[in-house]
Motif scaffolding. Structure first.
Motif, PDB file in Angstrom:
ATOM      1  N   GLY A 206      15.371   2.846  -4.600  1.00  0.00           N
ATOM      2  CA  GLY A 206      15.587   3.409  -3.274  1.00  0.00           C
ATOM      3  C   GLY A 206      14.297   3.504  -2.486  1.00  0.00           C
ATOM      4  O   GLY A 206      14.262   3.203  -1.278  1.00  0.00           O
ATOM      5  N   THR A 207      13.207   3.916  -3.144  1.00  0.00           N
ATOM      6  CA  THR A 207      11.914   4.010  -2.460  1.00  0.00           C
ATOM      7  C   THR A 207      11.446   2.642  -1.981  1.00  0.00           C
ATOM      8  O   THR A 207      10.952   2.501  -0.847  1.00  0.00           O
ATOM      9  N   LEU A 208      11.595   1.617  -2.818  1.00  0.00           N
ATOM     10  CA  LEU A 208      11.209   0.263  -2.423  1.00  0.00           C
ATOM     11  C   LEU A 208      11.995  -0.189  -1.193  1.00  0.00           C
ATOM     12  O   LEU A 208      11.425  -0.716  -0.224  1.00  0.00           O
ATOM     13  N   THR A 209      13.307   0.005  -1.233  1.00  0.00           N
ATOM     14  CA  THR A 209      14.157  -0.442  -0.131  1.00  0.00           C
ATOM     15  C   THR A 209      13.854   0.333   1.146  1.00  0.00           C
ATOM     16  O   THR A 209      13.758  -0.248   2.237  1.00  0.00           O
ATOM     17  N   ALA A 210      13.698   1.646   1.026  1.00  0.00           N
ATOM     18  CA  ALA A 210      13.420   2.470   2.204  1.00  0.00           C
ATOM     19  C   ALA A 210      12.065   2.132   2.808  1.00  0.00           C
ATOM     20  O   ALA A 210      11.905   2.133   4.040  1.00  0.00           O
ATOM     21  N   THR A 211      11.080   1.829   1.972  1.00  0.00           N
ATOM     22  CA  THR A 211       9.758   1.449   2.489  1.00  0.00           C
ATOM     23  C   THR A 211       9.847   0.166   3.293  1.00  0.00           C
ATOM     24  O   THR A 211       9.267   0.055   4.383  1.00  0.00           O
ATOM     25  N   MET A 212      10.584  -0.810   2.778  1.00  0.00           N
ATOM     26  CA  MET A 212      10.755  -2.057   3.518  1.00  0.00           C
ATOM     27  C   MET A 212      11.569  -1.832   4.792  1.00  0.00           C
ATOM     28  O   MET A 212      11.260  -2.403   5.853  1.00  0.00           O
ATOM     29  N   PHE A 213      12.582  -0.980   4.704  1.00  0.00           N
ATOM     30  CA  PHE A 213      13.413  -0.684   5.877  1.00  0.00           C
ATOM     31  C   PHE A 213      12.567  -0.065   6.987  1.00  0.00           C
ATOM     32  O   PHE A 213      12.644  -0.489   8.156  1.00  0.00           O
ATOM     33  N   ILE A 214      11.750   0.925   6.638  1.00  0.00           N
ATOM     34  CA  ILE A 214      10.888   1.574   7.631  1.00  0.00           C
ATOM     35  C   ILE A 214       9.877   0.576   8.192  1.00  0.00           C
ATOM     36  O   ILE A 214       9.589   0.560   9.398  1.00  0.00           O
TER      37      ILE A 214
ATOM     38  N   ILE B 298       0.833  -1.203   0.000  1.00  0.00           N
ATOM     39  CA  ILE B 298       0.000   0.000   0.000  1.00  0.00           C
ATOM     40  C   ILE B 298       0.866   1.251   0.000  1.00  0.00           C
ATOM     41  O   ILE B 298       0.622   2.206  -0.747  1.00  0.00           O
ATOM     42  N   MET B 299       1.931   1.253   0.820  1.00  0.00           N
ATOM     43  CA  MET B 299       2.801   2.422   0.918  1.00  0.00           C
ATOM     44  C   MET B 299       3.536   2.668  -0.399  1.00  0.00           C
ATOM     45  O   MET B 299       3.639   3.808  -0.864  1.00  0.00           O
ATOM     46  N   VAL B 300       4.052   1.621  -1.000  1.00  0.00           N
ATOM     47  CA  VAL B 300       4.765   1.766  -2.275  1.00  0.00           C
ATOM     48  C   VAL B 300       3.835   2.306  -3.352  1.00  0.00           C
ATOM     49  O   VAL B 300       4.194   3.199  -4.128  1.00  0.00           O
ATOM     50  N   THR B 301       2.621   1.774  -3.407  1.00  0.00           N
ATOM     51  CA  THR B 301       1.653   2.256  -4.383  1.00  0.00           C
ATOM     52  C   THR B 301       1.399   3.748  -4.204  1.00  0.00           C
ATOM     53  O   THR B 301       1.318   4.506  -5.179  1.00  0.00           O
ATOM     54  N   MET B 302       1.299   4.180  -2.961  1.00  0.00           N
ATOM     55  CA  MET B 302       0.990   5.584  -2.683  1.00  0.00           C
ATOM     56  C   MET B 302       2.108   6.526  -3.119  1.00  0.00           C
ATOM     57  O   MET B 302       1.848   7.650  -3.558  1.00  0.00           O
ATOM     58  N   VAL B 303       3.371   6.100  -3.023  1.00  0.00           N
ATOM     59  CA  VAL B 303       4.480   7.037  -3.230  1.00  0.00           C
ATOM     60  C   VAL B 303       5.238   6.828  -4.537  1.00  0.00           C
ATOM     61  O   VAL B 303       6.231   7.525  -4.775  1.00  0.00           O
TER      62      VAL B 303
ATOM     63  N   PHE C 215       1.230  -8.194  -3.468  1.00  0.00           N
ATOM     64  CA  PHE C 215       2.659  -7.889  -3.499  1.00  0.00           C
ATOM     65  C   PHE C 215       3.238  -8.099  -4.901  1.00  0.00           C
ATOM     66  O   PHE C 215       4.133  -7.362  -5.326  1.00  0.00           O
ATOM     67  N   VAL C 216       2.708  -9.089  -5.632  1.00  0.00           N
ATOM     68  CA  VAL C 216       3.237  -9.418  -6.961  1.00  0.00           C
ATOM     69  C   VAL C 216       2.945  -8.312  -7.974  1.00  0.00           C
ATOM     70  O   VAL C 216       3.869  -7.791  -8.613  1.00  0.00           O
ATOM     71  N   PRO C 217       1.673  -7.894  -8.162  1.00  0.00           N
ATOM     72  CA  PRO C 217       1.438  -6.802  -9.130  1.00  0.00           C
ATOM     73  C   PRO C 217       2.083  -5.488  -8.728  1.00  0.00           C
ATOM     74  O   PRO C 217       2.511  -4.713  -9.598  1.00  0.00           O
ATOM     75  N   VAL C 218       2.184  -5.223  -7.434  1.00  0.00           N
ATOM     76  CA  VAL C 218       2.840  -3.986  -6.992  1.00  0.00           C
ATOM     77  C   VAL C 218       4.310  -4.003  -7.391  1.00  0.00           C
ATOM     78  O   VAL C 218       4.844  -3.002  -7.891  1.00  0.00           O
ATOM     79  N   LEU C 219       4.980  -5.140  -7.217  1.00  0.00           N
ATOM     80  CA  LEU C 219       6.381  -5.245  -7.631  1.00  0.00           C
ATOM     81  C   LEU C 219       6.525  -5.110  -9.143  1.00  0.00           C
ATOM     82  O   LEU C 219       7.494  -4.509  -9.633  1.00  0.00           O
ATOM     83  N   LEU C 220       5.590  -5.664  -9.900  1.00  0.00           N
ATOM     84  CA  LEU C 220       5.648  -5.555 -11.360  1.00  0.00           C
ATOM     85  C   LEU C 220       5.492  -4.102 -11.808  1.00  0.00           C
ATOM     86  O   LEU C 220       6.217  -3.632 -12.692  1.00  0.00           O
ATOM     87  N   VAL C 221       4.557  -3.386 -11.190  1.00  0.00           N
ATOM     88  CA  VAL C 221       4.377  -1.968 -11.525  1.00  0.00           C
ATOM     89  C   VAL C 221       5.624  -1.173 -11.142  1.00  0.00           C
ATOM     90  O   VAL C 221       6.085  -0.299 -11.894  1.00  0.00           O
TER      91      VAL C 221
END
Length: 323
Positions: free
Chosen positions: A269-277, A51-56, A168-174
């Protein structure tokens, strides 16, 4: 050869230090609190991540272009409420209505910034206020319940291998498509170049006005997608849901800008930082840290990301002046 290998290793470490930090953080917290790596905890973490990745995603491109958008979270809240208010006509119509409003809000932001030449910060603050007020008005200040969470709920709650939400799969593809566009296509070069010298980009014939409108439109669209996902996840429309996402969104984008292309927000970077947070806050909750301590940590990370972005921008300007 040894010197060249050392340089490559140093560059790799600089580019991917946040990935290493994520692995270390996960290992440390997982060794102290093994619950973090259990199926239920992982599913909750990856659902929040999606959800967070989709938003940002769109916000990442806006900031990479040297602009700012602080309306994304309230656009998500308004789309969340519109989805809940119209779901009685069917989920298809509700999704179309919610995404259309988000896209329109983003395009208005872009038009005011690119055509009217108004400051992006002022424009998006105003848009955030409008969207927040409209979201409250839709539900008359209260929550709108959703009886049938619909197909989006299936995406969010169906698990692969008992730990990975299907969404999680379609979000990663996008995200992978967005990364390819930003890092491999001419459009991505234009986005980075706009942050360095917009006048020069305009002078070589790049349609900066249309590109700016497009970027803000995509930011509004991605935020509204997250709003629809939140409606399905919570089985409700909640007018005040957008507030906490402001700091979260800015933190992950600016923190992610500290890797791969230092000082330049990027998708990886956004993907990694989102997972880190996500791991950091999940670990803090499992360790029993109070909420205010987590907010202090998040504030420090936001300041750190902003400082690195500012220093990197000054460094790039000084290098241009030297040449």
């Amino acid at each position: 050869m040894t010197s060249r290998s050392s340089n490559r290793l140093a560059r790799l470490t600089t580019d991917l230090w946040l990935v290493l930090a994520l692995v270390m953080l996960t290992a440390i917290v997982g060794s102290i609190k093994p619950q973090l790596l259990e199926g239920g905890s992982l599913a909750a973490l990856l659902k929040t991540f999606s959800i967070m990745v989709t938003m940002v995603l769109g916000l990442t491109w806006v900031i990479a272009a040297g602009k700012i958008d602080v309306s994304f979270m309230q656009i998500a809240a308004l789309s969340n409420m519109i989805c809940a208010a119209t779901v009685g006509y069917g989920w298809g119509w509700a999704i179309v209505a919610a995404l259309s409003v988000g896209l329109l809000a983003g395009l208005v932001n872009g038009w005011l910034v690119a055509v009217m030449r108004l400051p992006a910060l002022i424009v998006t603050i105003s848009m955030a206020g409008i969207c927040a007020s409209a979201a409250s008005a839709l539900g008359k200040g209260t929550v709108i319940r959703i009886a049938d969470p619909g197909p989006i709920s299936w995406l969010l709650n169906t698990l692969l291998w008992d730990a990975v939400p299907f969404v999680f799969v379609p979000v990663l593809l996008v995200a992978a498509l967005a990364w390819y566009v930003q890092e491999r296509l001419t459009l991505g070069r234009y986005i980075y170049a706009m942050a360095q010298n917009e006048a020069a980009v305009r002078a070589v014939g790049v349609p900066v006005t249309r590109l700016t409108i497009l970027l803000f439109g995509l930011s509004g669209l991605s935020a509204s997608m997250a709003g629809v996902m939140l409606a399905a996840s919570l089985s409700s429309g909640q007018p005040m849901i957008g507030g906490p996402y402001l700091i979260n969104g800015l933190t992950v984008v600016l923190l992610g800008g500290m890797m791969v292309r230092v000082g330049k927000p990027n998708i990886l970077g956004t993907l990694t930082a989102t997972m880190f947070i996500g791991v950091l806050f999940s670990g803090a909750a499992l360790l029993g840290l109070p909420d205010y301590q987590r907010q202090i940590i998040q504030g420090l990370l936001l300041v750190l990301g902003l400082a690195v972005a500012t220093i990197a921008a000054r460094h790039h300007r000084s290098r241009r002046q030297e040449h």
